[in-house]
Enzyme design. Structure first.
Site, short mmCIF file in Angstrom:
data_model
loop_
_atom_site.label_atom_id
_atom_site.label_comp_id
_atom_site.label_asym_id
_atom_site.label_seq_id
_atom_site.Cartn_x
_atom_site.Cartn_y
_atom_site.Cartn_z
N GLY A 11 0.84 -1.21 0.00
CA GLY A 11 0.00 0.00 0.00
C GLY A 11 0.87 1.25 0.00
O GLY A 11 1.84 1.32 0.75
N ARG A 72 0.97 -5.07 -4.94
CA ARG A 72 1.17 -6.21 -4.03
C ARG A 72 1.37 -7.39 -4.97
O ARG A 72 0.40 -7.96 -5.47
CB ARG A 72 -0.05 -6.42 -3.15
CG ARG A 72 -0.45 -5.19 -2.31
CD ARG A 72 -1.55 -5.57 -1.31
NE ARG A 72 -2.28 -4.41 -0.82
CZ ARG A 72 -1.87 -3.65 0.20
NH1 ARG A 72 -0.74 -3.90 0.78
NH2 ARG A 72 -2.60 -2.63 0.60
N ASP A 103 5.37 -4.85 6.00
CA ASP A 103 5.93 -6.16 6.36
C ASP A 103 5.83 -7.21 5.25
O ASP A 103 6.74 -8.02 5.08
CB ASP A 103 5.34 -6.69 7.68
CG ASP A 103 3.83 -6.77 7.66
OD1 ASP A 103 3.20 -6.28 6.69
OD2 ASP A 103 3.26 -7.33 8.61
N THR A 126 4.34 2.57 5.61
CA THR A 126 2.96 2.09 5.70
C THR A 126 2.20 2.98 6.68
O THR A 126 2.76 3.37 7.71
CB THR A 126 2.85 0.62 6.19
OG1 THR A 126 1.49 0.35 6.56
CG2 THR A 126 3.73 0.31 7.38
N ASP A 128 -0.03 2.01 8.54
CA ASP A 128 -0.49 1.20 9.68
C ASP A 128 0.39 1.34 10.92
O ASP A 128 -0.06 1.04 12.03
CB ASP A 128 -0.59 -0.28 9.28
CG ASP A 128 -1.56 -0.51 8.13
OD1 ASP A 128 -2.42 0.36 7.90
OD2 ASP A 128 -1.43 -1.54 7.45
N ASP A 130 2.71 -0.48 12.06
CA ASP A 130 2.80 -1.72 12.83
C ASP A 130 4.15 -2.42 12.67
O ASP A 130 4.31 -3.58 13.05
CB ASP A 130 1.66 -2.68 12.41
CG ASP A 130 1.65 -2.93 10.91
OD1 ASP A 130 2.41 -2.27 10.17
OD2 ASP A 130 0.88 -3.80 10.47
N ARG A 172 -5.43 -1.97 9.11
CA ARG A 172 -5.42 -3.44 9.00
C ARG A 172 -5.67 -4.06 10.38
O ARG A 172 -6.70 -3.77 10.97
CB ARG A 172 -4.11 -3.92 8.38
CG ARG A 172 -4.25 -5.24 7.65
CD ARG A 172 -2.97 -5.69 7.03
NE ARG A 172 -2.63 -4.95 5.83
CZ ARG A 172 -3.13 -5.21 4.61
NH1 ARG A 172 -3.97 -6.19 4.44
NH2 ARG A 172 -2.78 -4.48 3.57
O1 F6P Z 1 -1.60 -1.46 4.78
C1 F6P Z 1 -2.14 -0.24 4.42
C2 F6P Z 1 -3.62 -0.34 4.21
O2 F6P Z 1 -4.12 0.94 3.85
C3 F6P Z 1 -4.42 -0.92 5.40
O3 F6P Z 1 -4.64 0.05 6.40
C4 F6P Z 1 -5.67 -1.38 4.71
O4 F6P Z 1 -6.29 -2.40 5.45
C5 F6P Z 1 -5.15 -1.89 3.39
O5 F6P Z 1 -3.91 -1.23 3.16
C6 F6P Z 1 -6.04 -1.64 2.21
O6 F6P Z 1 -5.47 -2.23 1.11
P1 F6P Z 1 -5.92 -1.93 -0.39
O7 F6P Z 1 -5.45 -0.56 -0.77
O8 F6P Z 1 -5.24 -2.99 -1.18
O9 F6P Z 1 -7.41 -2.01 -0.41
#
Ligand code: F6P
Length: 320
Positions: A11, A72, A103, A126, A128, A130, A172
């Site tokens: 992300g 991803r 991660d 990120t 997040d 985390d 997340r």
């Molecule tokens: O890891 C970053 C994040 O924005 C999370 O907070 C969220 O759950 C996820 O990515 C959303 O992913 P995507 O953009 O693939 O929908």
């Protein structure tokens, strides 16, 4: 080591561009070359990369997203995908990789490093927050400020209409964004995965507040704790309060990075180059208590940066 590759993966987060800029300019400062790899590991697999110069990273320090784009990559999780990626590492003469991401991206980097012995350094990017081995990940501060801005705006209408508002935020499995923004925004209640709260407990707290004269409430829900819509539905059912739900979603991922994120990204991007040039590999650069610190990627992917539960208690005390 003469030629490095840099990529952004997973992300996107605000400040990734500042990190790319730091990698490119620090490497050029040391007389090295940098290839910018497009769309994370997919660009490595497809051989989609180009040489970067000082001008390629001009005017990007203030821009959200990533000029290298991101993905991803499912293919990079397979041995065949990594074999193709390594063929391109050789074809383009890359002698080290800087991977900016979370991660999942670091897991891929570590596996690639172990299979093909290509030096890799991770830079935590990120929203997040985390990632173990750094107090803050690039993009977290910007995301938190975006959420606080949203809370401020919603508070205006919540007060005017005397309503209960539920704001669902990203993160997340982690409650970092919810807790940090909730404390800063003066939320009445914060739901995070690390500290479960039943709907009955939540409704009791709301009722106590209303009995004391509170006319509106703001509840922050981390996506990893519950669905904001479901929380809103259940509160309405149990209390009869007029509830409204806002899901902030991907707007938390974009926008101009804060000064904090730009500085963090600049320092970590430059440190990643220094580590590679010092012959280090399999490490992640992070910021701990204001100092740049290197952590083994193995540890960074195995552990999580846990939230500070004292902060949760404080937010609860102050929201009375
Ligand atoms: O890891 C970053 C994040 O924005 C999370 O907070 C969220 O759950 C996820 O990515 C959303 O992913 P995507 O953009 O693939 O929908």
């Amino acid at each position: 080591m003469q030629r490095l590759g840099v990529l952004t993966s997973g992300g996107d987060s605000s400040g990734m561009n500042a990190a790319i800029r730091a990698v490119v300019r620090k490497a050029i400062y040391h007389g090295r070359e940098v290839m910018g790899i497009m769309r994370g590991y997919n660009g490595l697999i497809e051989g989609d990369m180009q040489p970067m110069n000082l001008g390629s990273v001009a005017d990007i320090i203030h821009r959200g997203g990533t000029i290298l784009h991101t993905a991803r990559s499912e293919l990079f999780k397979t041995p065949e995908g990594r074999a193709k990626a390594y063929a391109n590492v050789q074809r383009f003469g890359l002698q080290g990789l800087v991977v900016i991401g979370g991660d999942g991206s670091f897991r891929g980097a570590l596996q690639f490093n172990r299979e093909y012995n290509i030096p890799v350094i991770g830079v935590p990017g990120t929203i997040d927050n985390d990632i173990y081995g750094t107090d803050y990940s690039i993009g977290f501060d910007t995301a938190v400020n975006t959420v606080v801005d949203a809370i401020n705006k919603i508070r205006d209408t919540a007060t005017s209409h005397e309503r209960t508002f539920i704001i669902e935020v990203m993160g997340r499995d982690s409650g970092w964004i919810a807790l940090t923004a909730g404390l800063a925004g003066g939320a009445e209640t914060i739901l995070i995965p690390e500290k479960p709260l039943s709907i009955d407990e939540l409704c009791d707290k709301l009722m106590r507040g209303y009995k004391r004269g509170k006319l509106h409430s703001i509840i922050i829900v981390a996506e990893g704790a519950a669905s904001g819509l479901e929380v809103g539905r259940q509160i309405k059912e149990k209390t009869g309060f007029d509830t409204k739900v806002t899901i902030l979603g991907h707007l938390q991922r974009g926008g101009t990075p804060t000064a904090f994120d730009r500085n963090l990204a600049s320092r970590l991007g430059a440190a990643a180059v220094d580590l590679l040039l010092a012959g280090e590999s399999g490490k992640m650069v992070g910021m701990i208590s204001g100092k740049v610190v290197a952590t083994d990627l193995q540890q960074a992917v195995q552990k999580k940066q846990l939230i500070d539960l004292d902060m949760y208690t404080l937010a609860d005390i102050l929201s009375i």
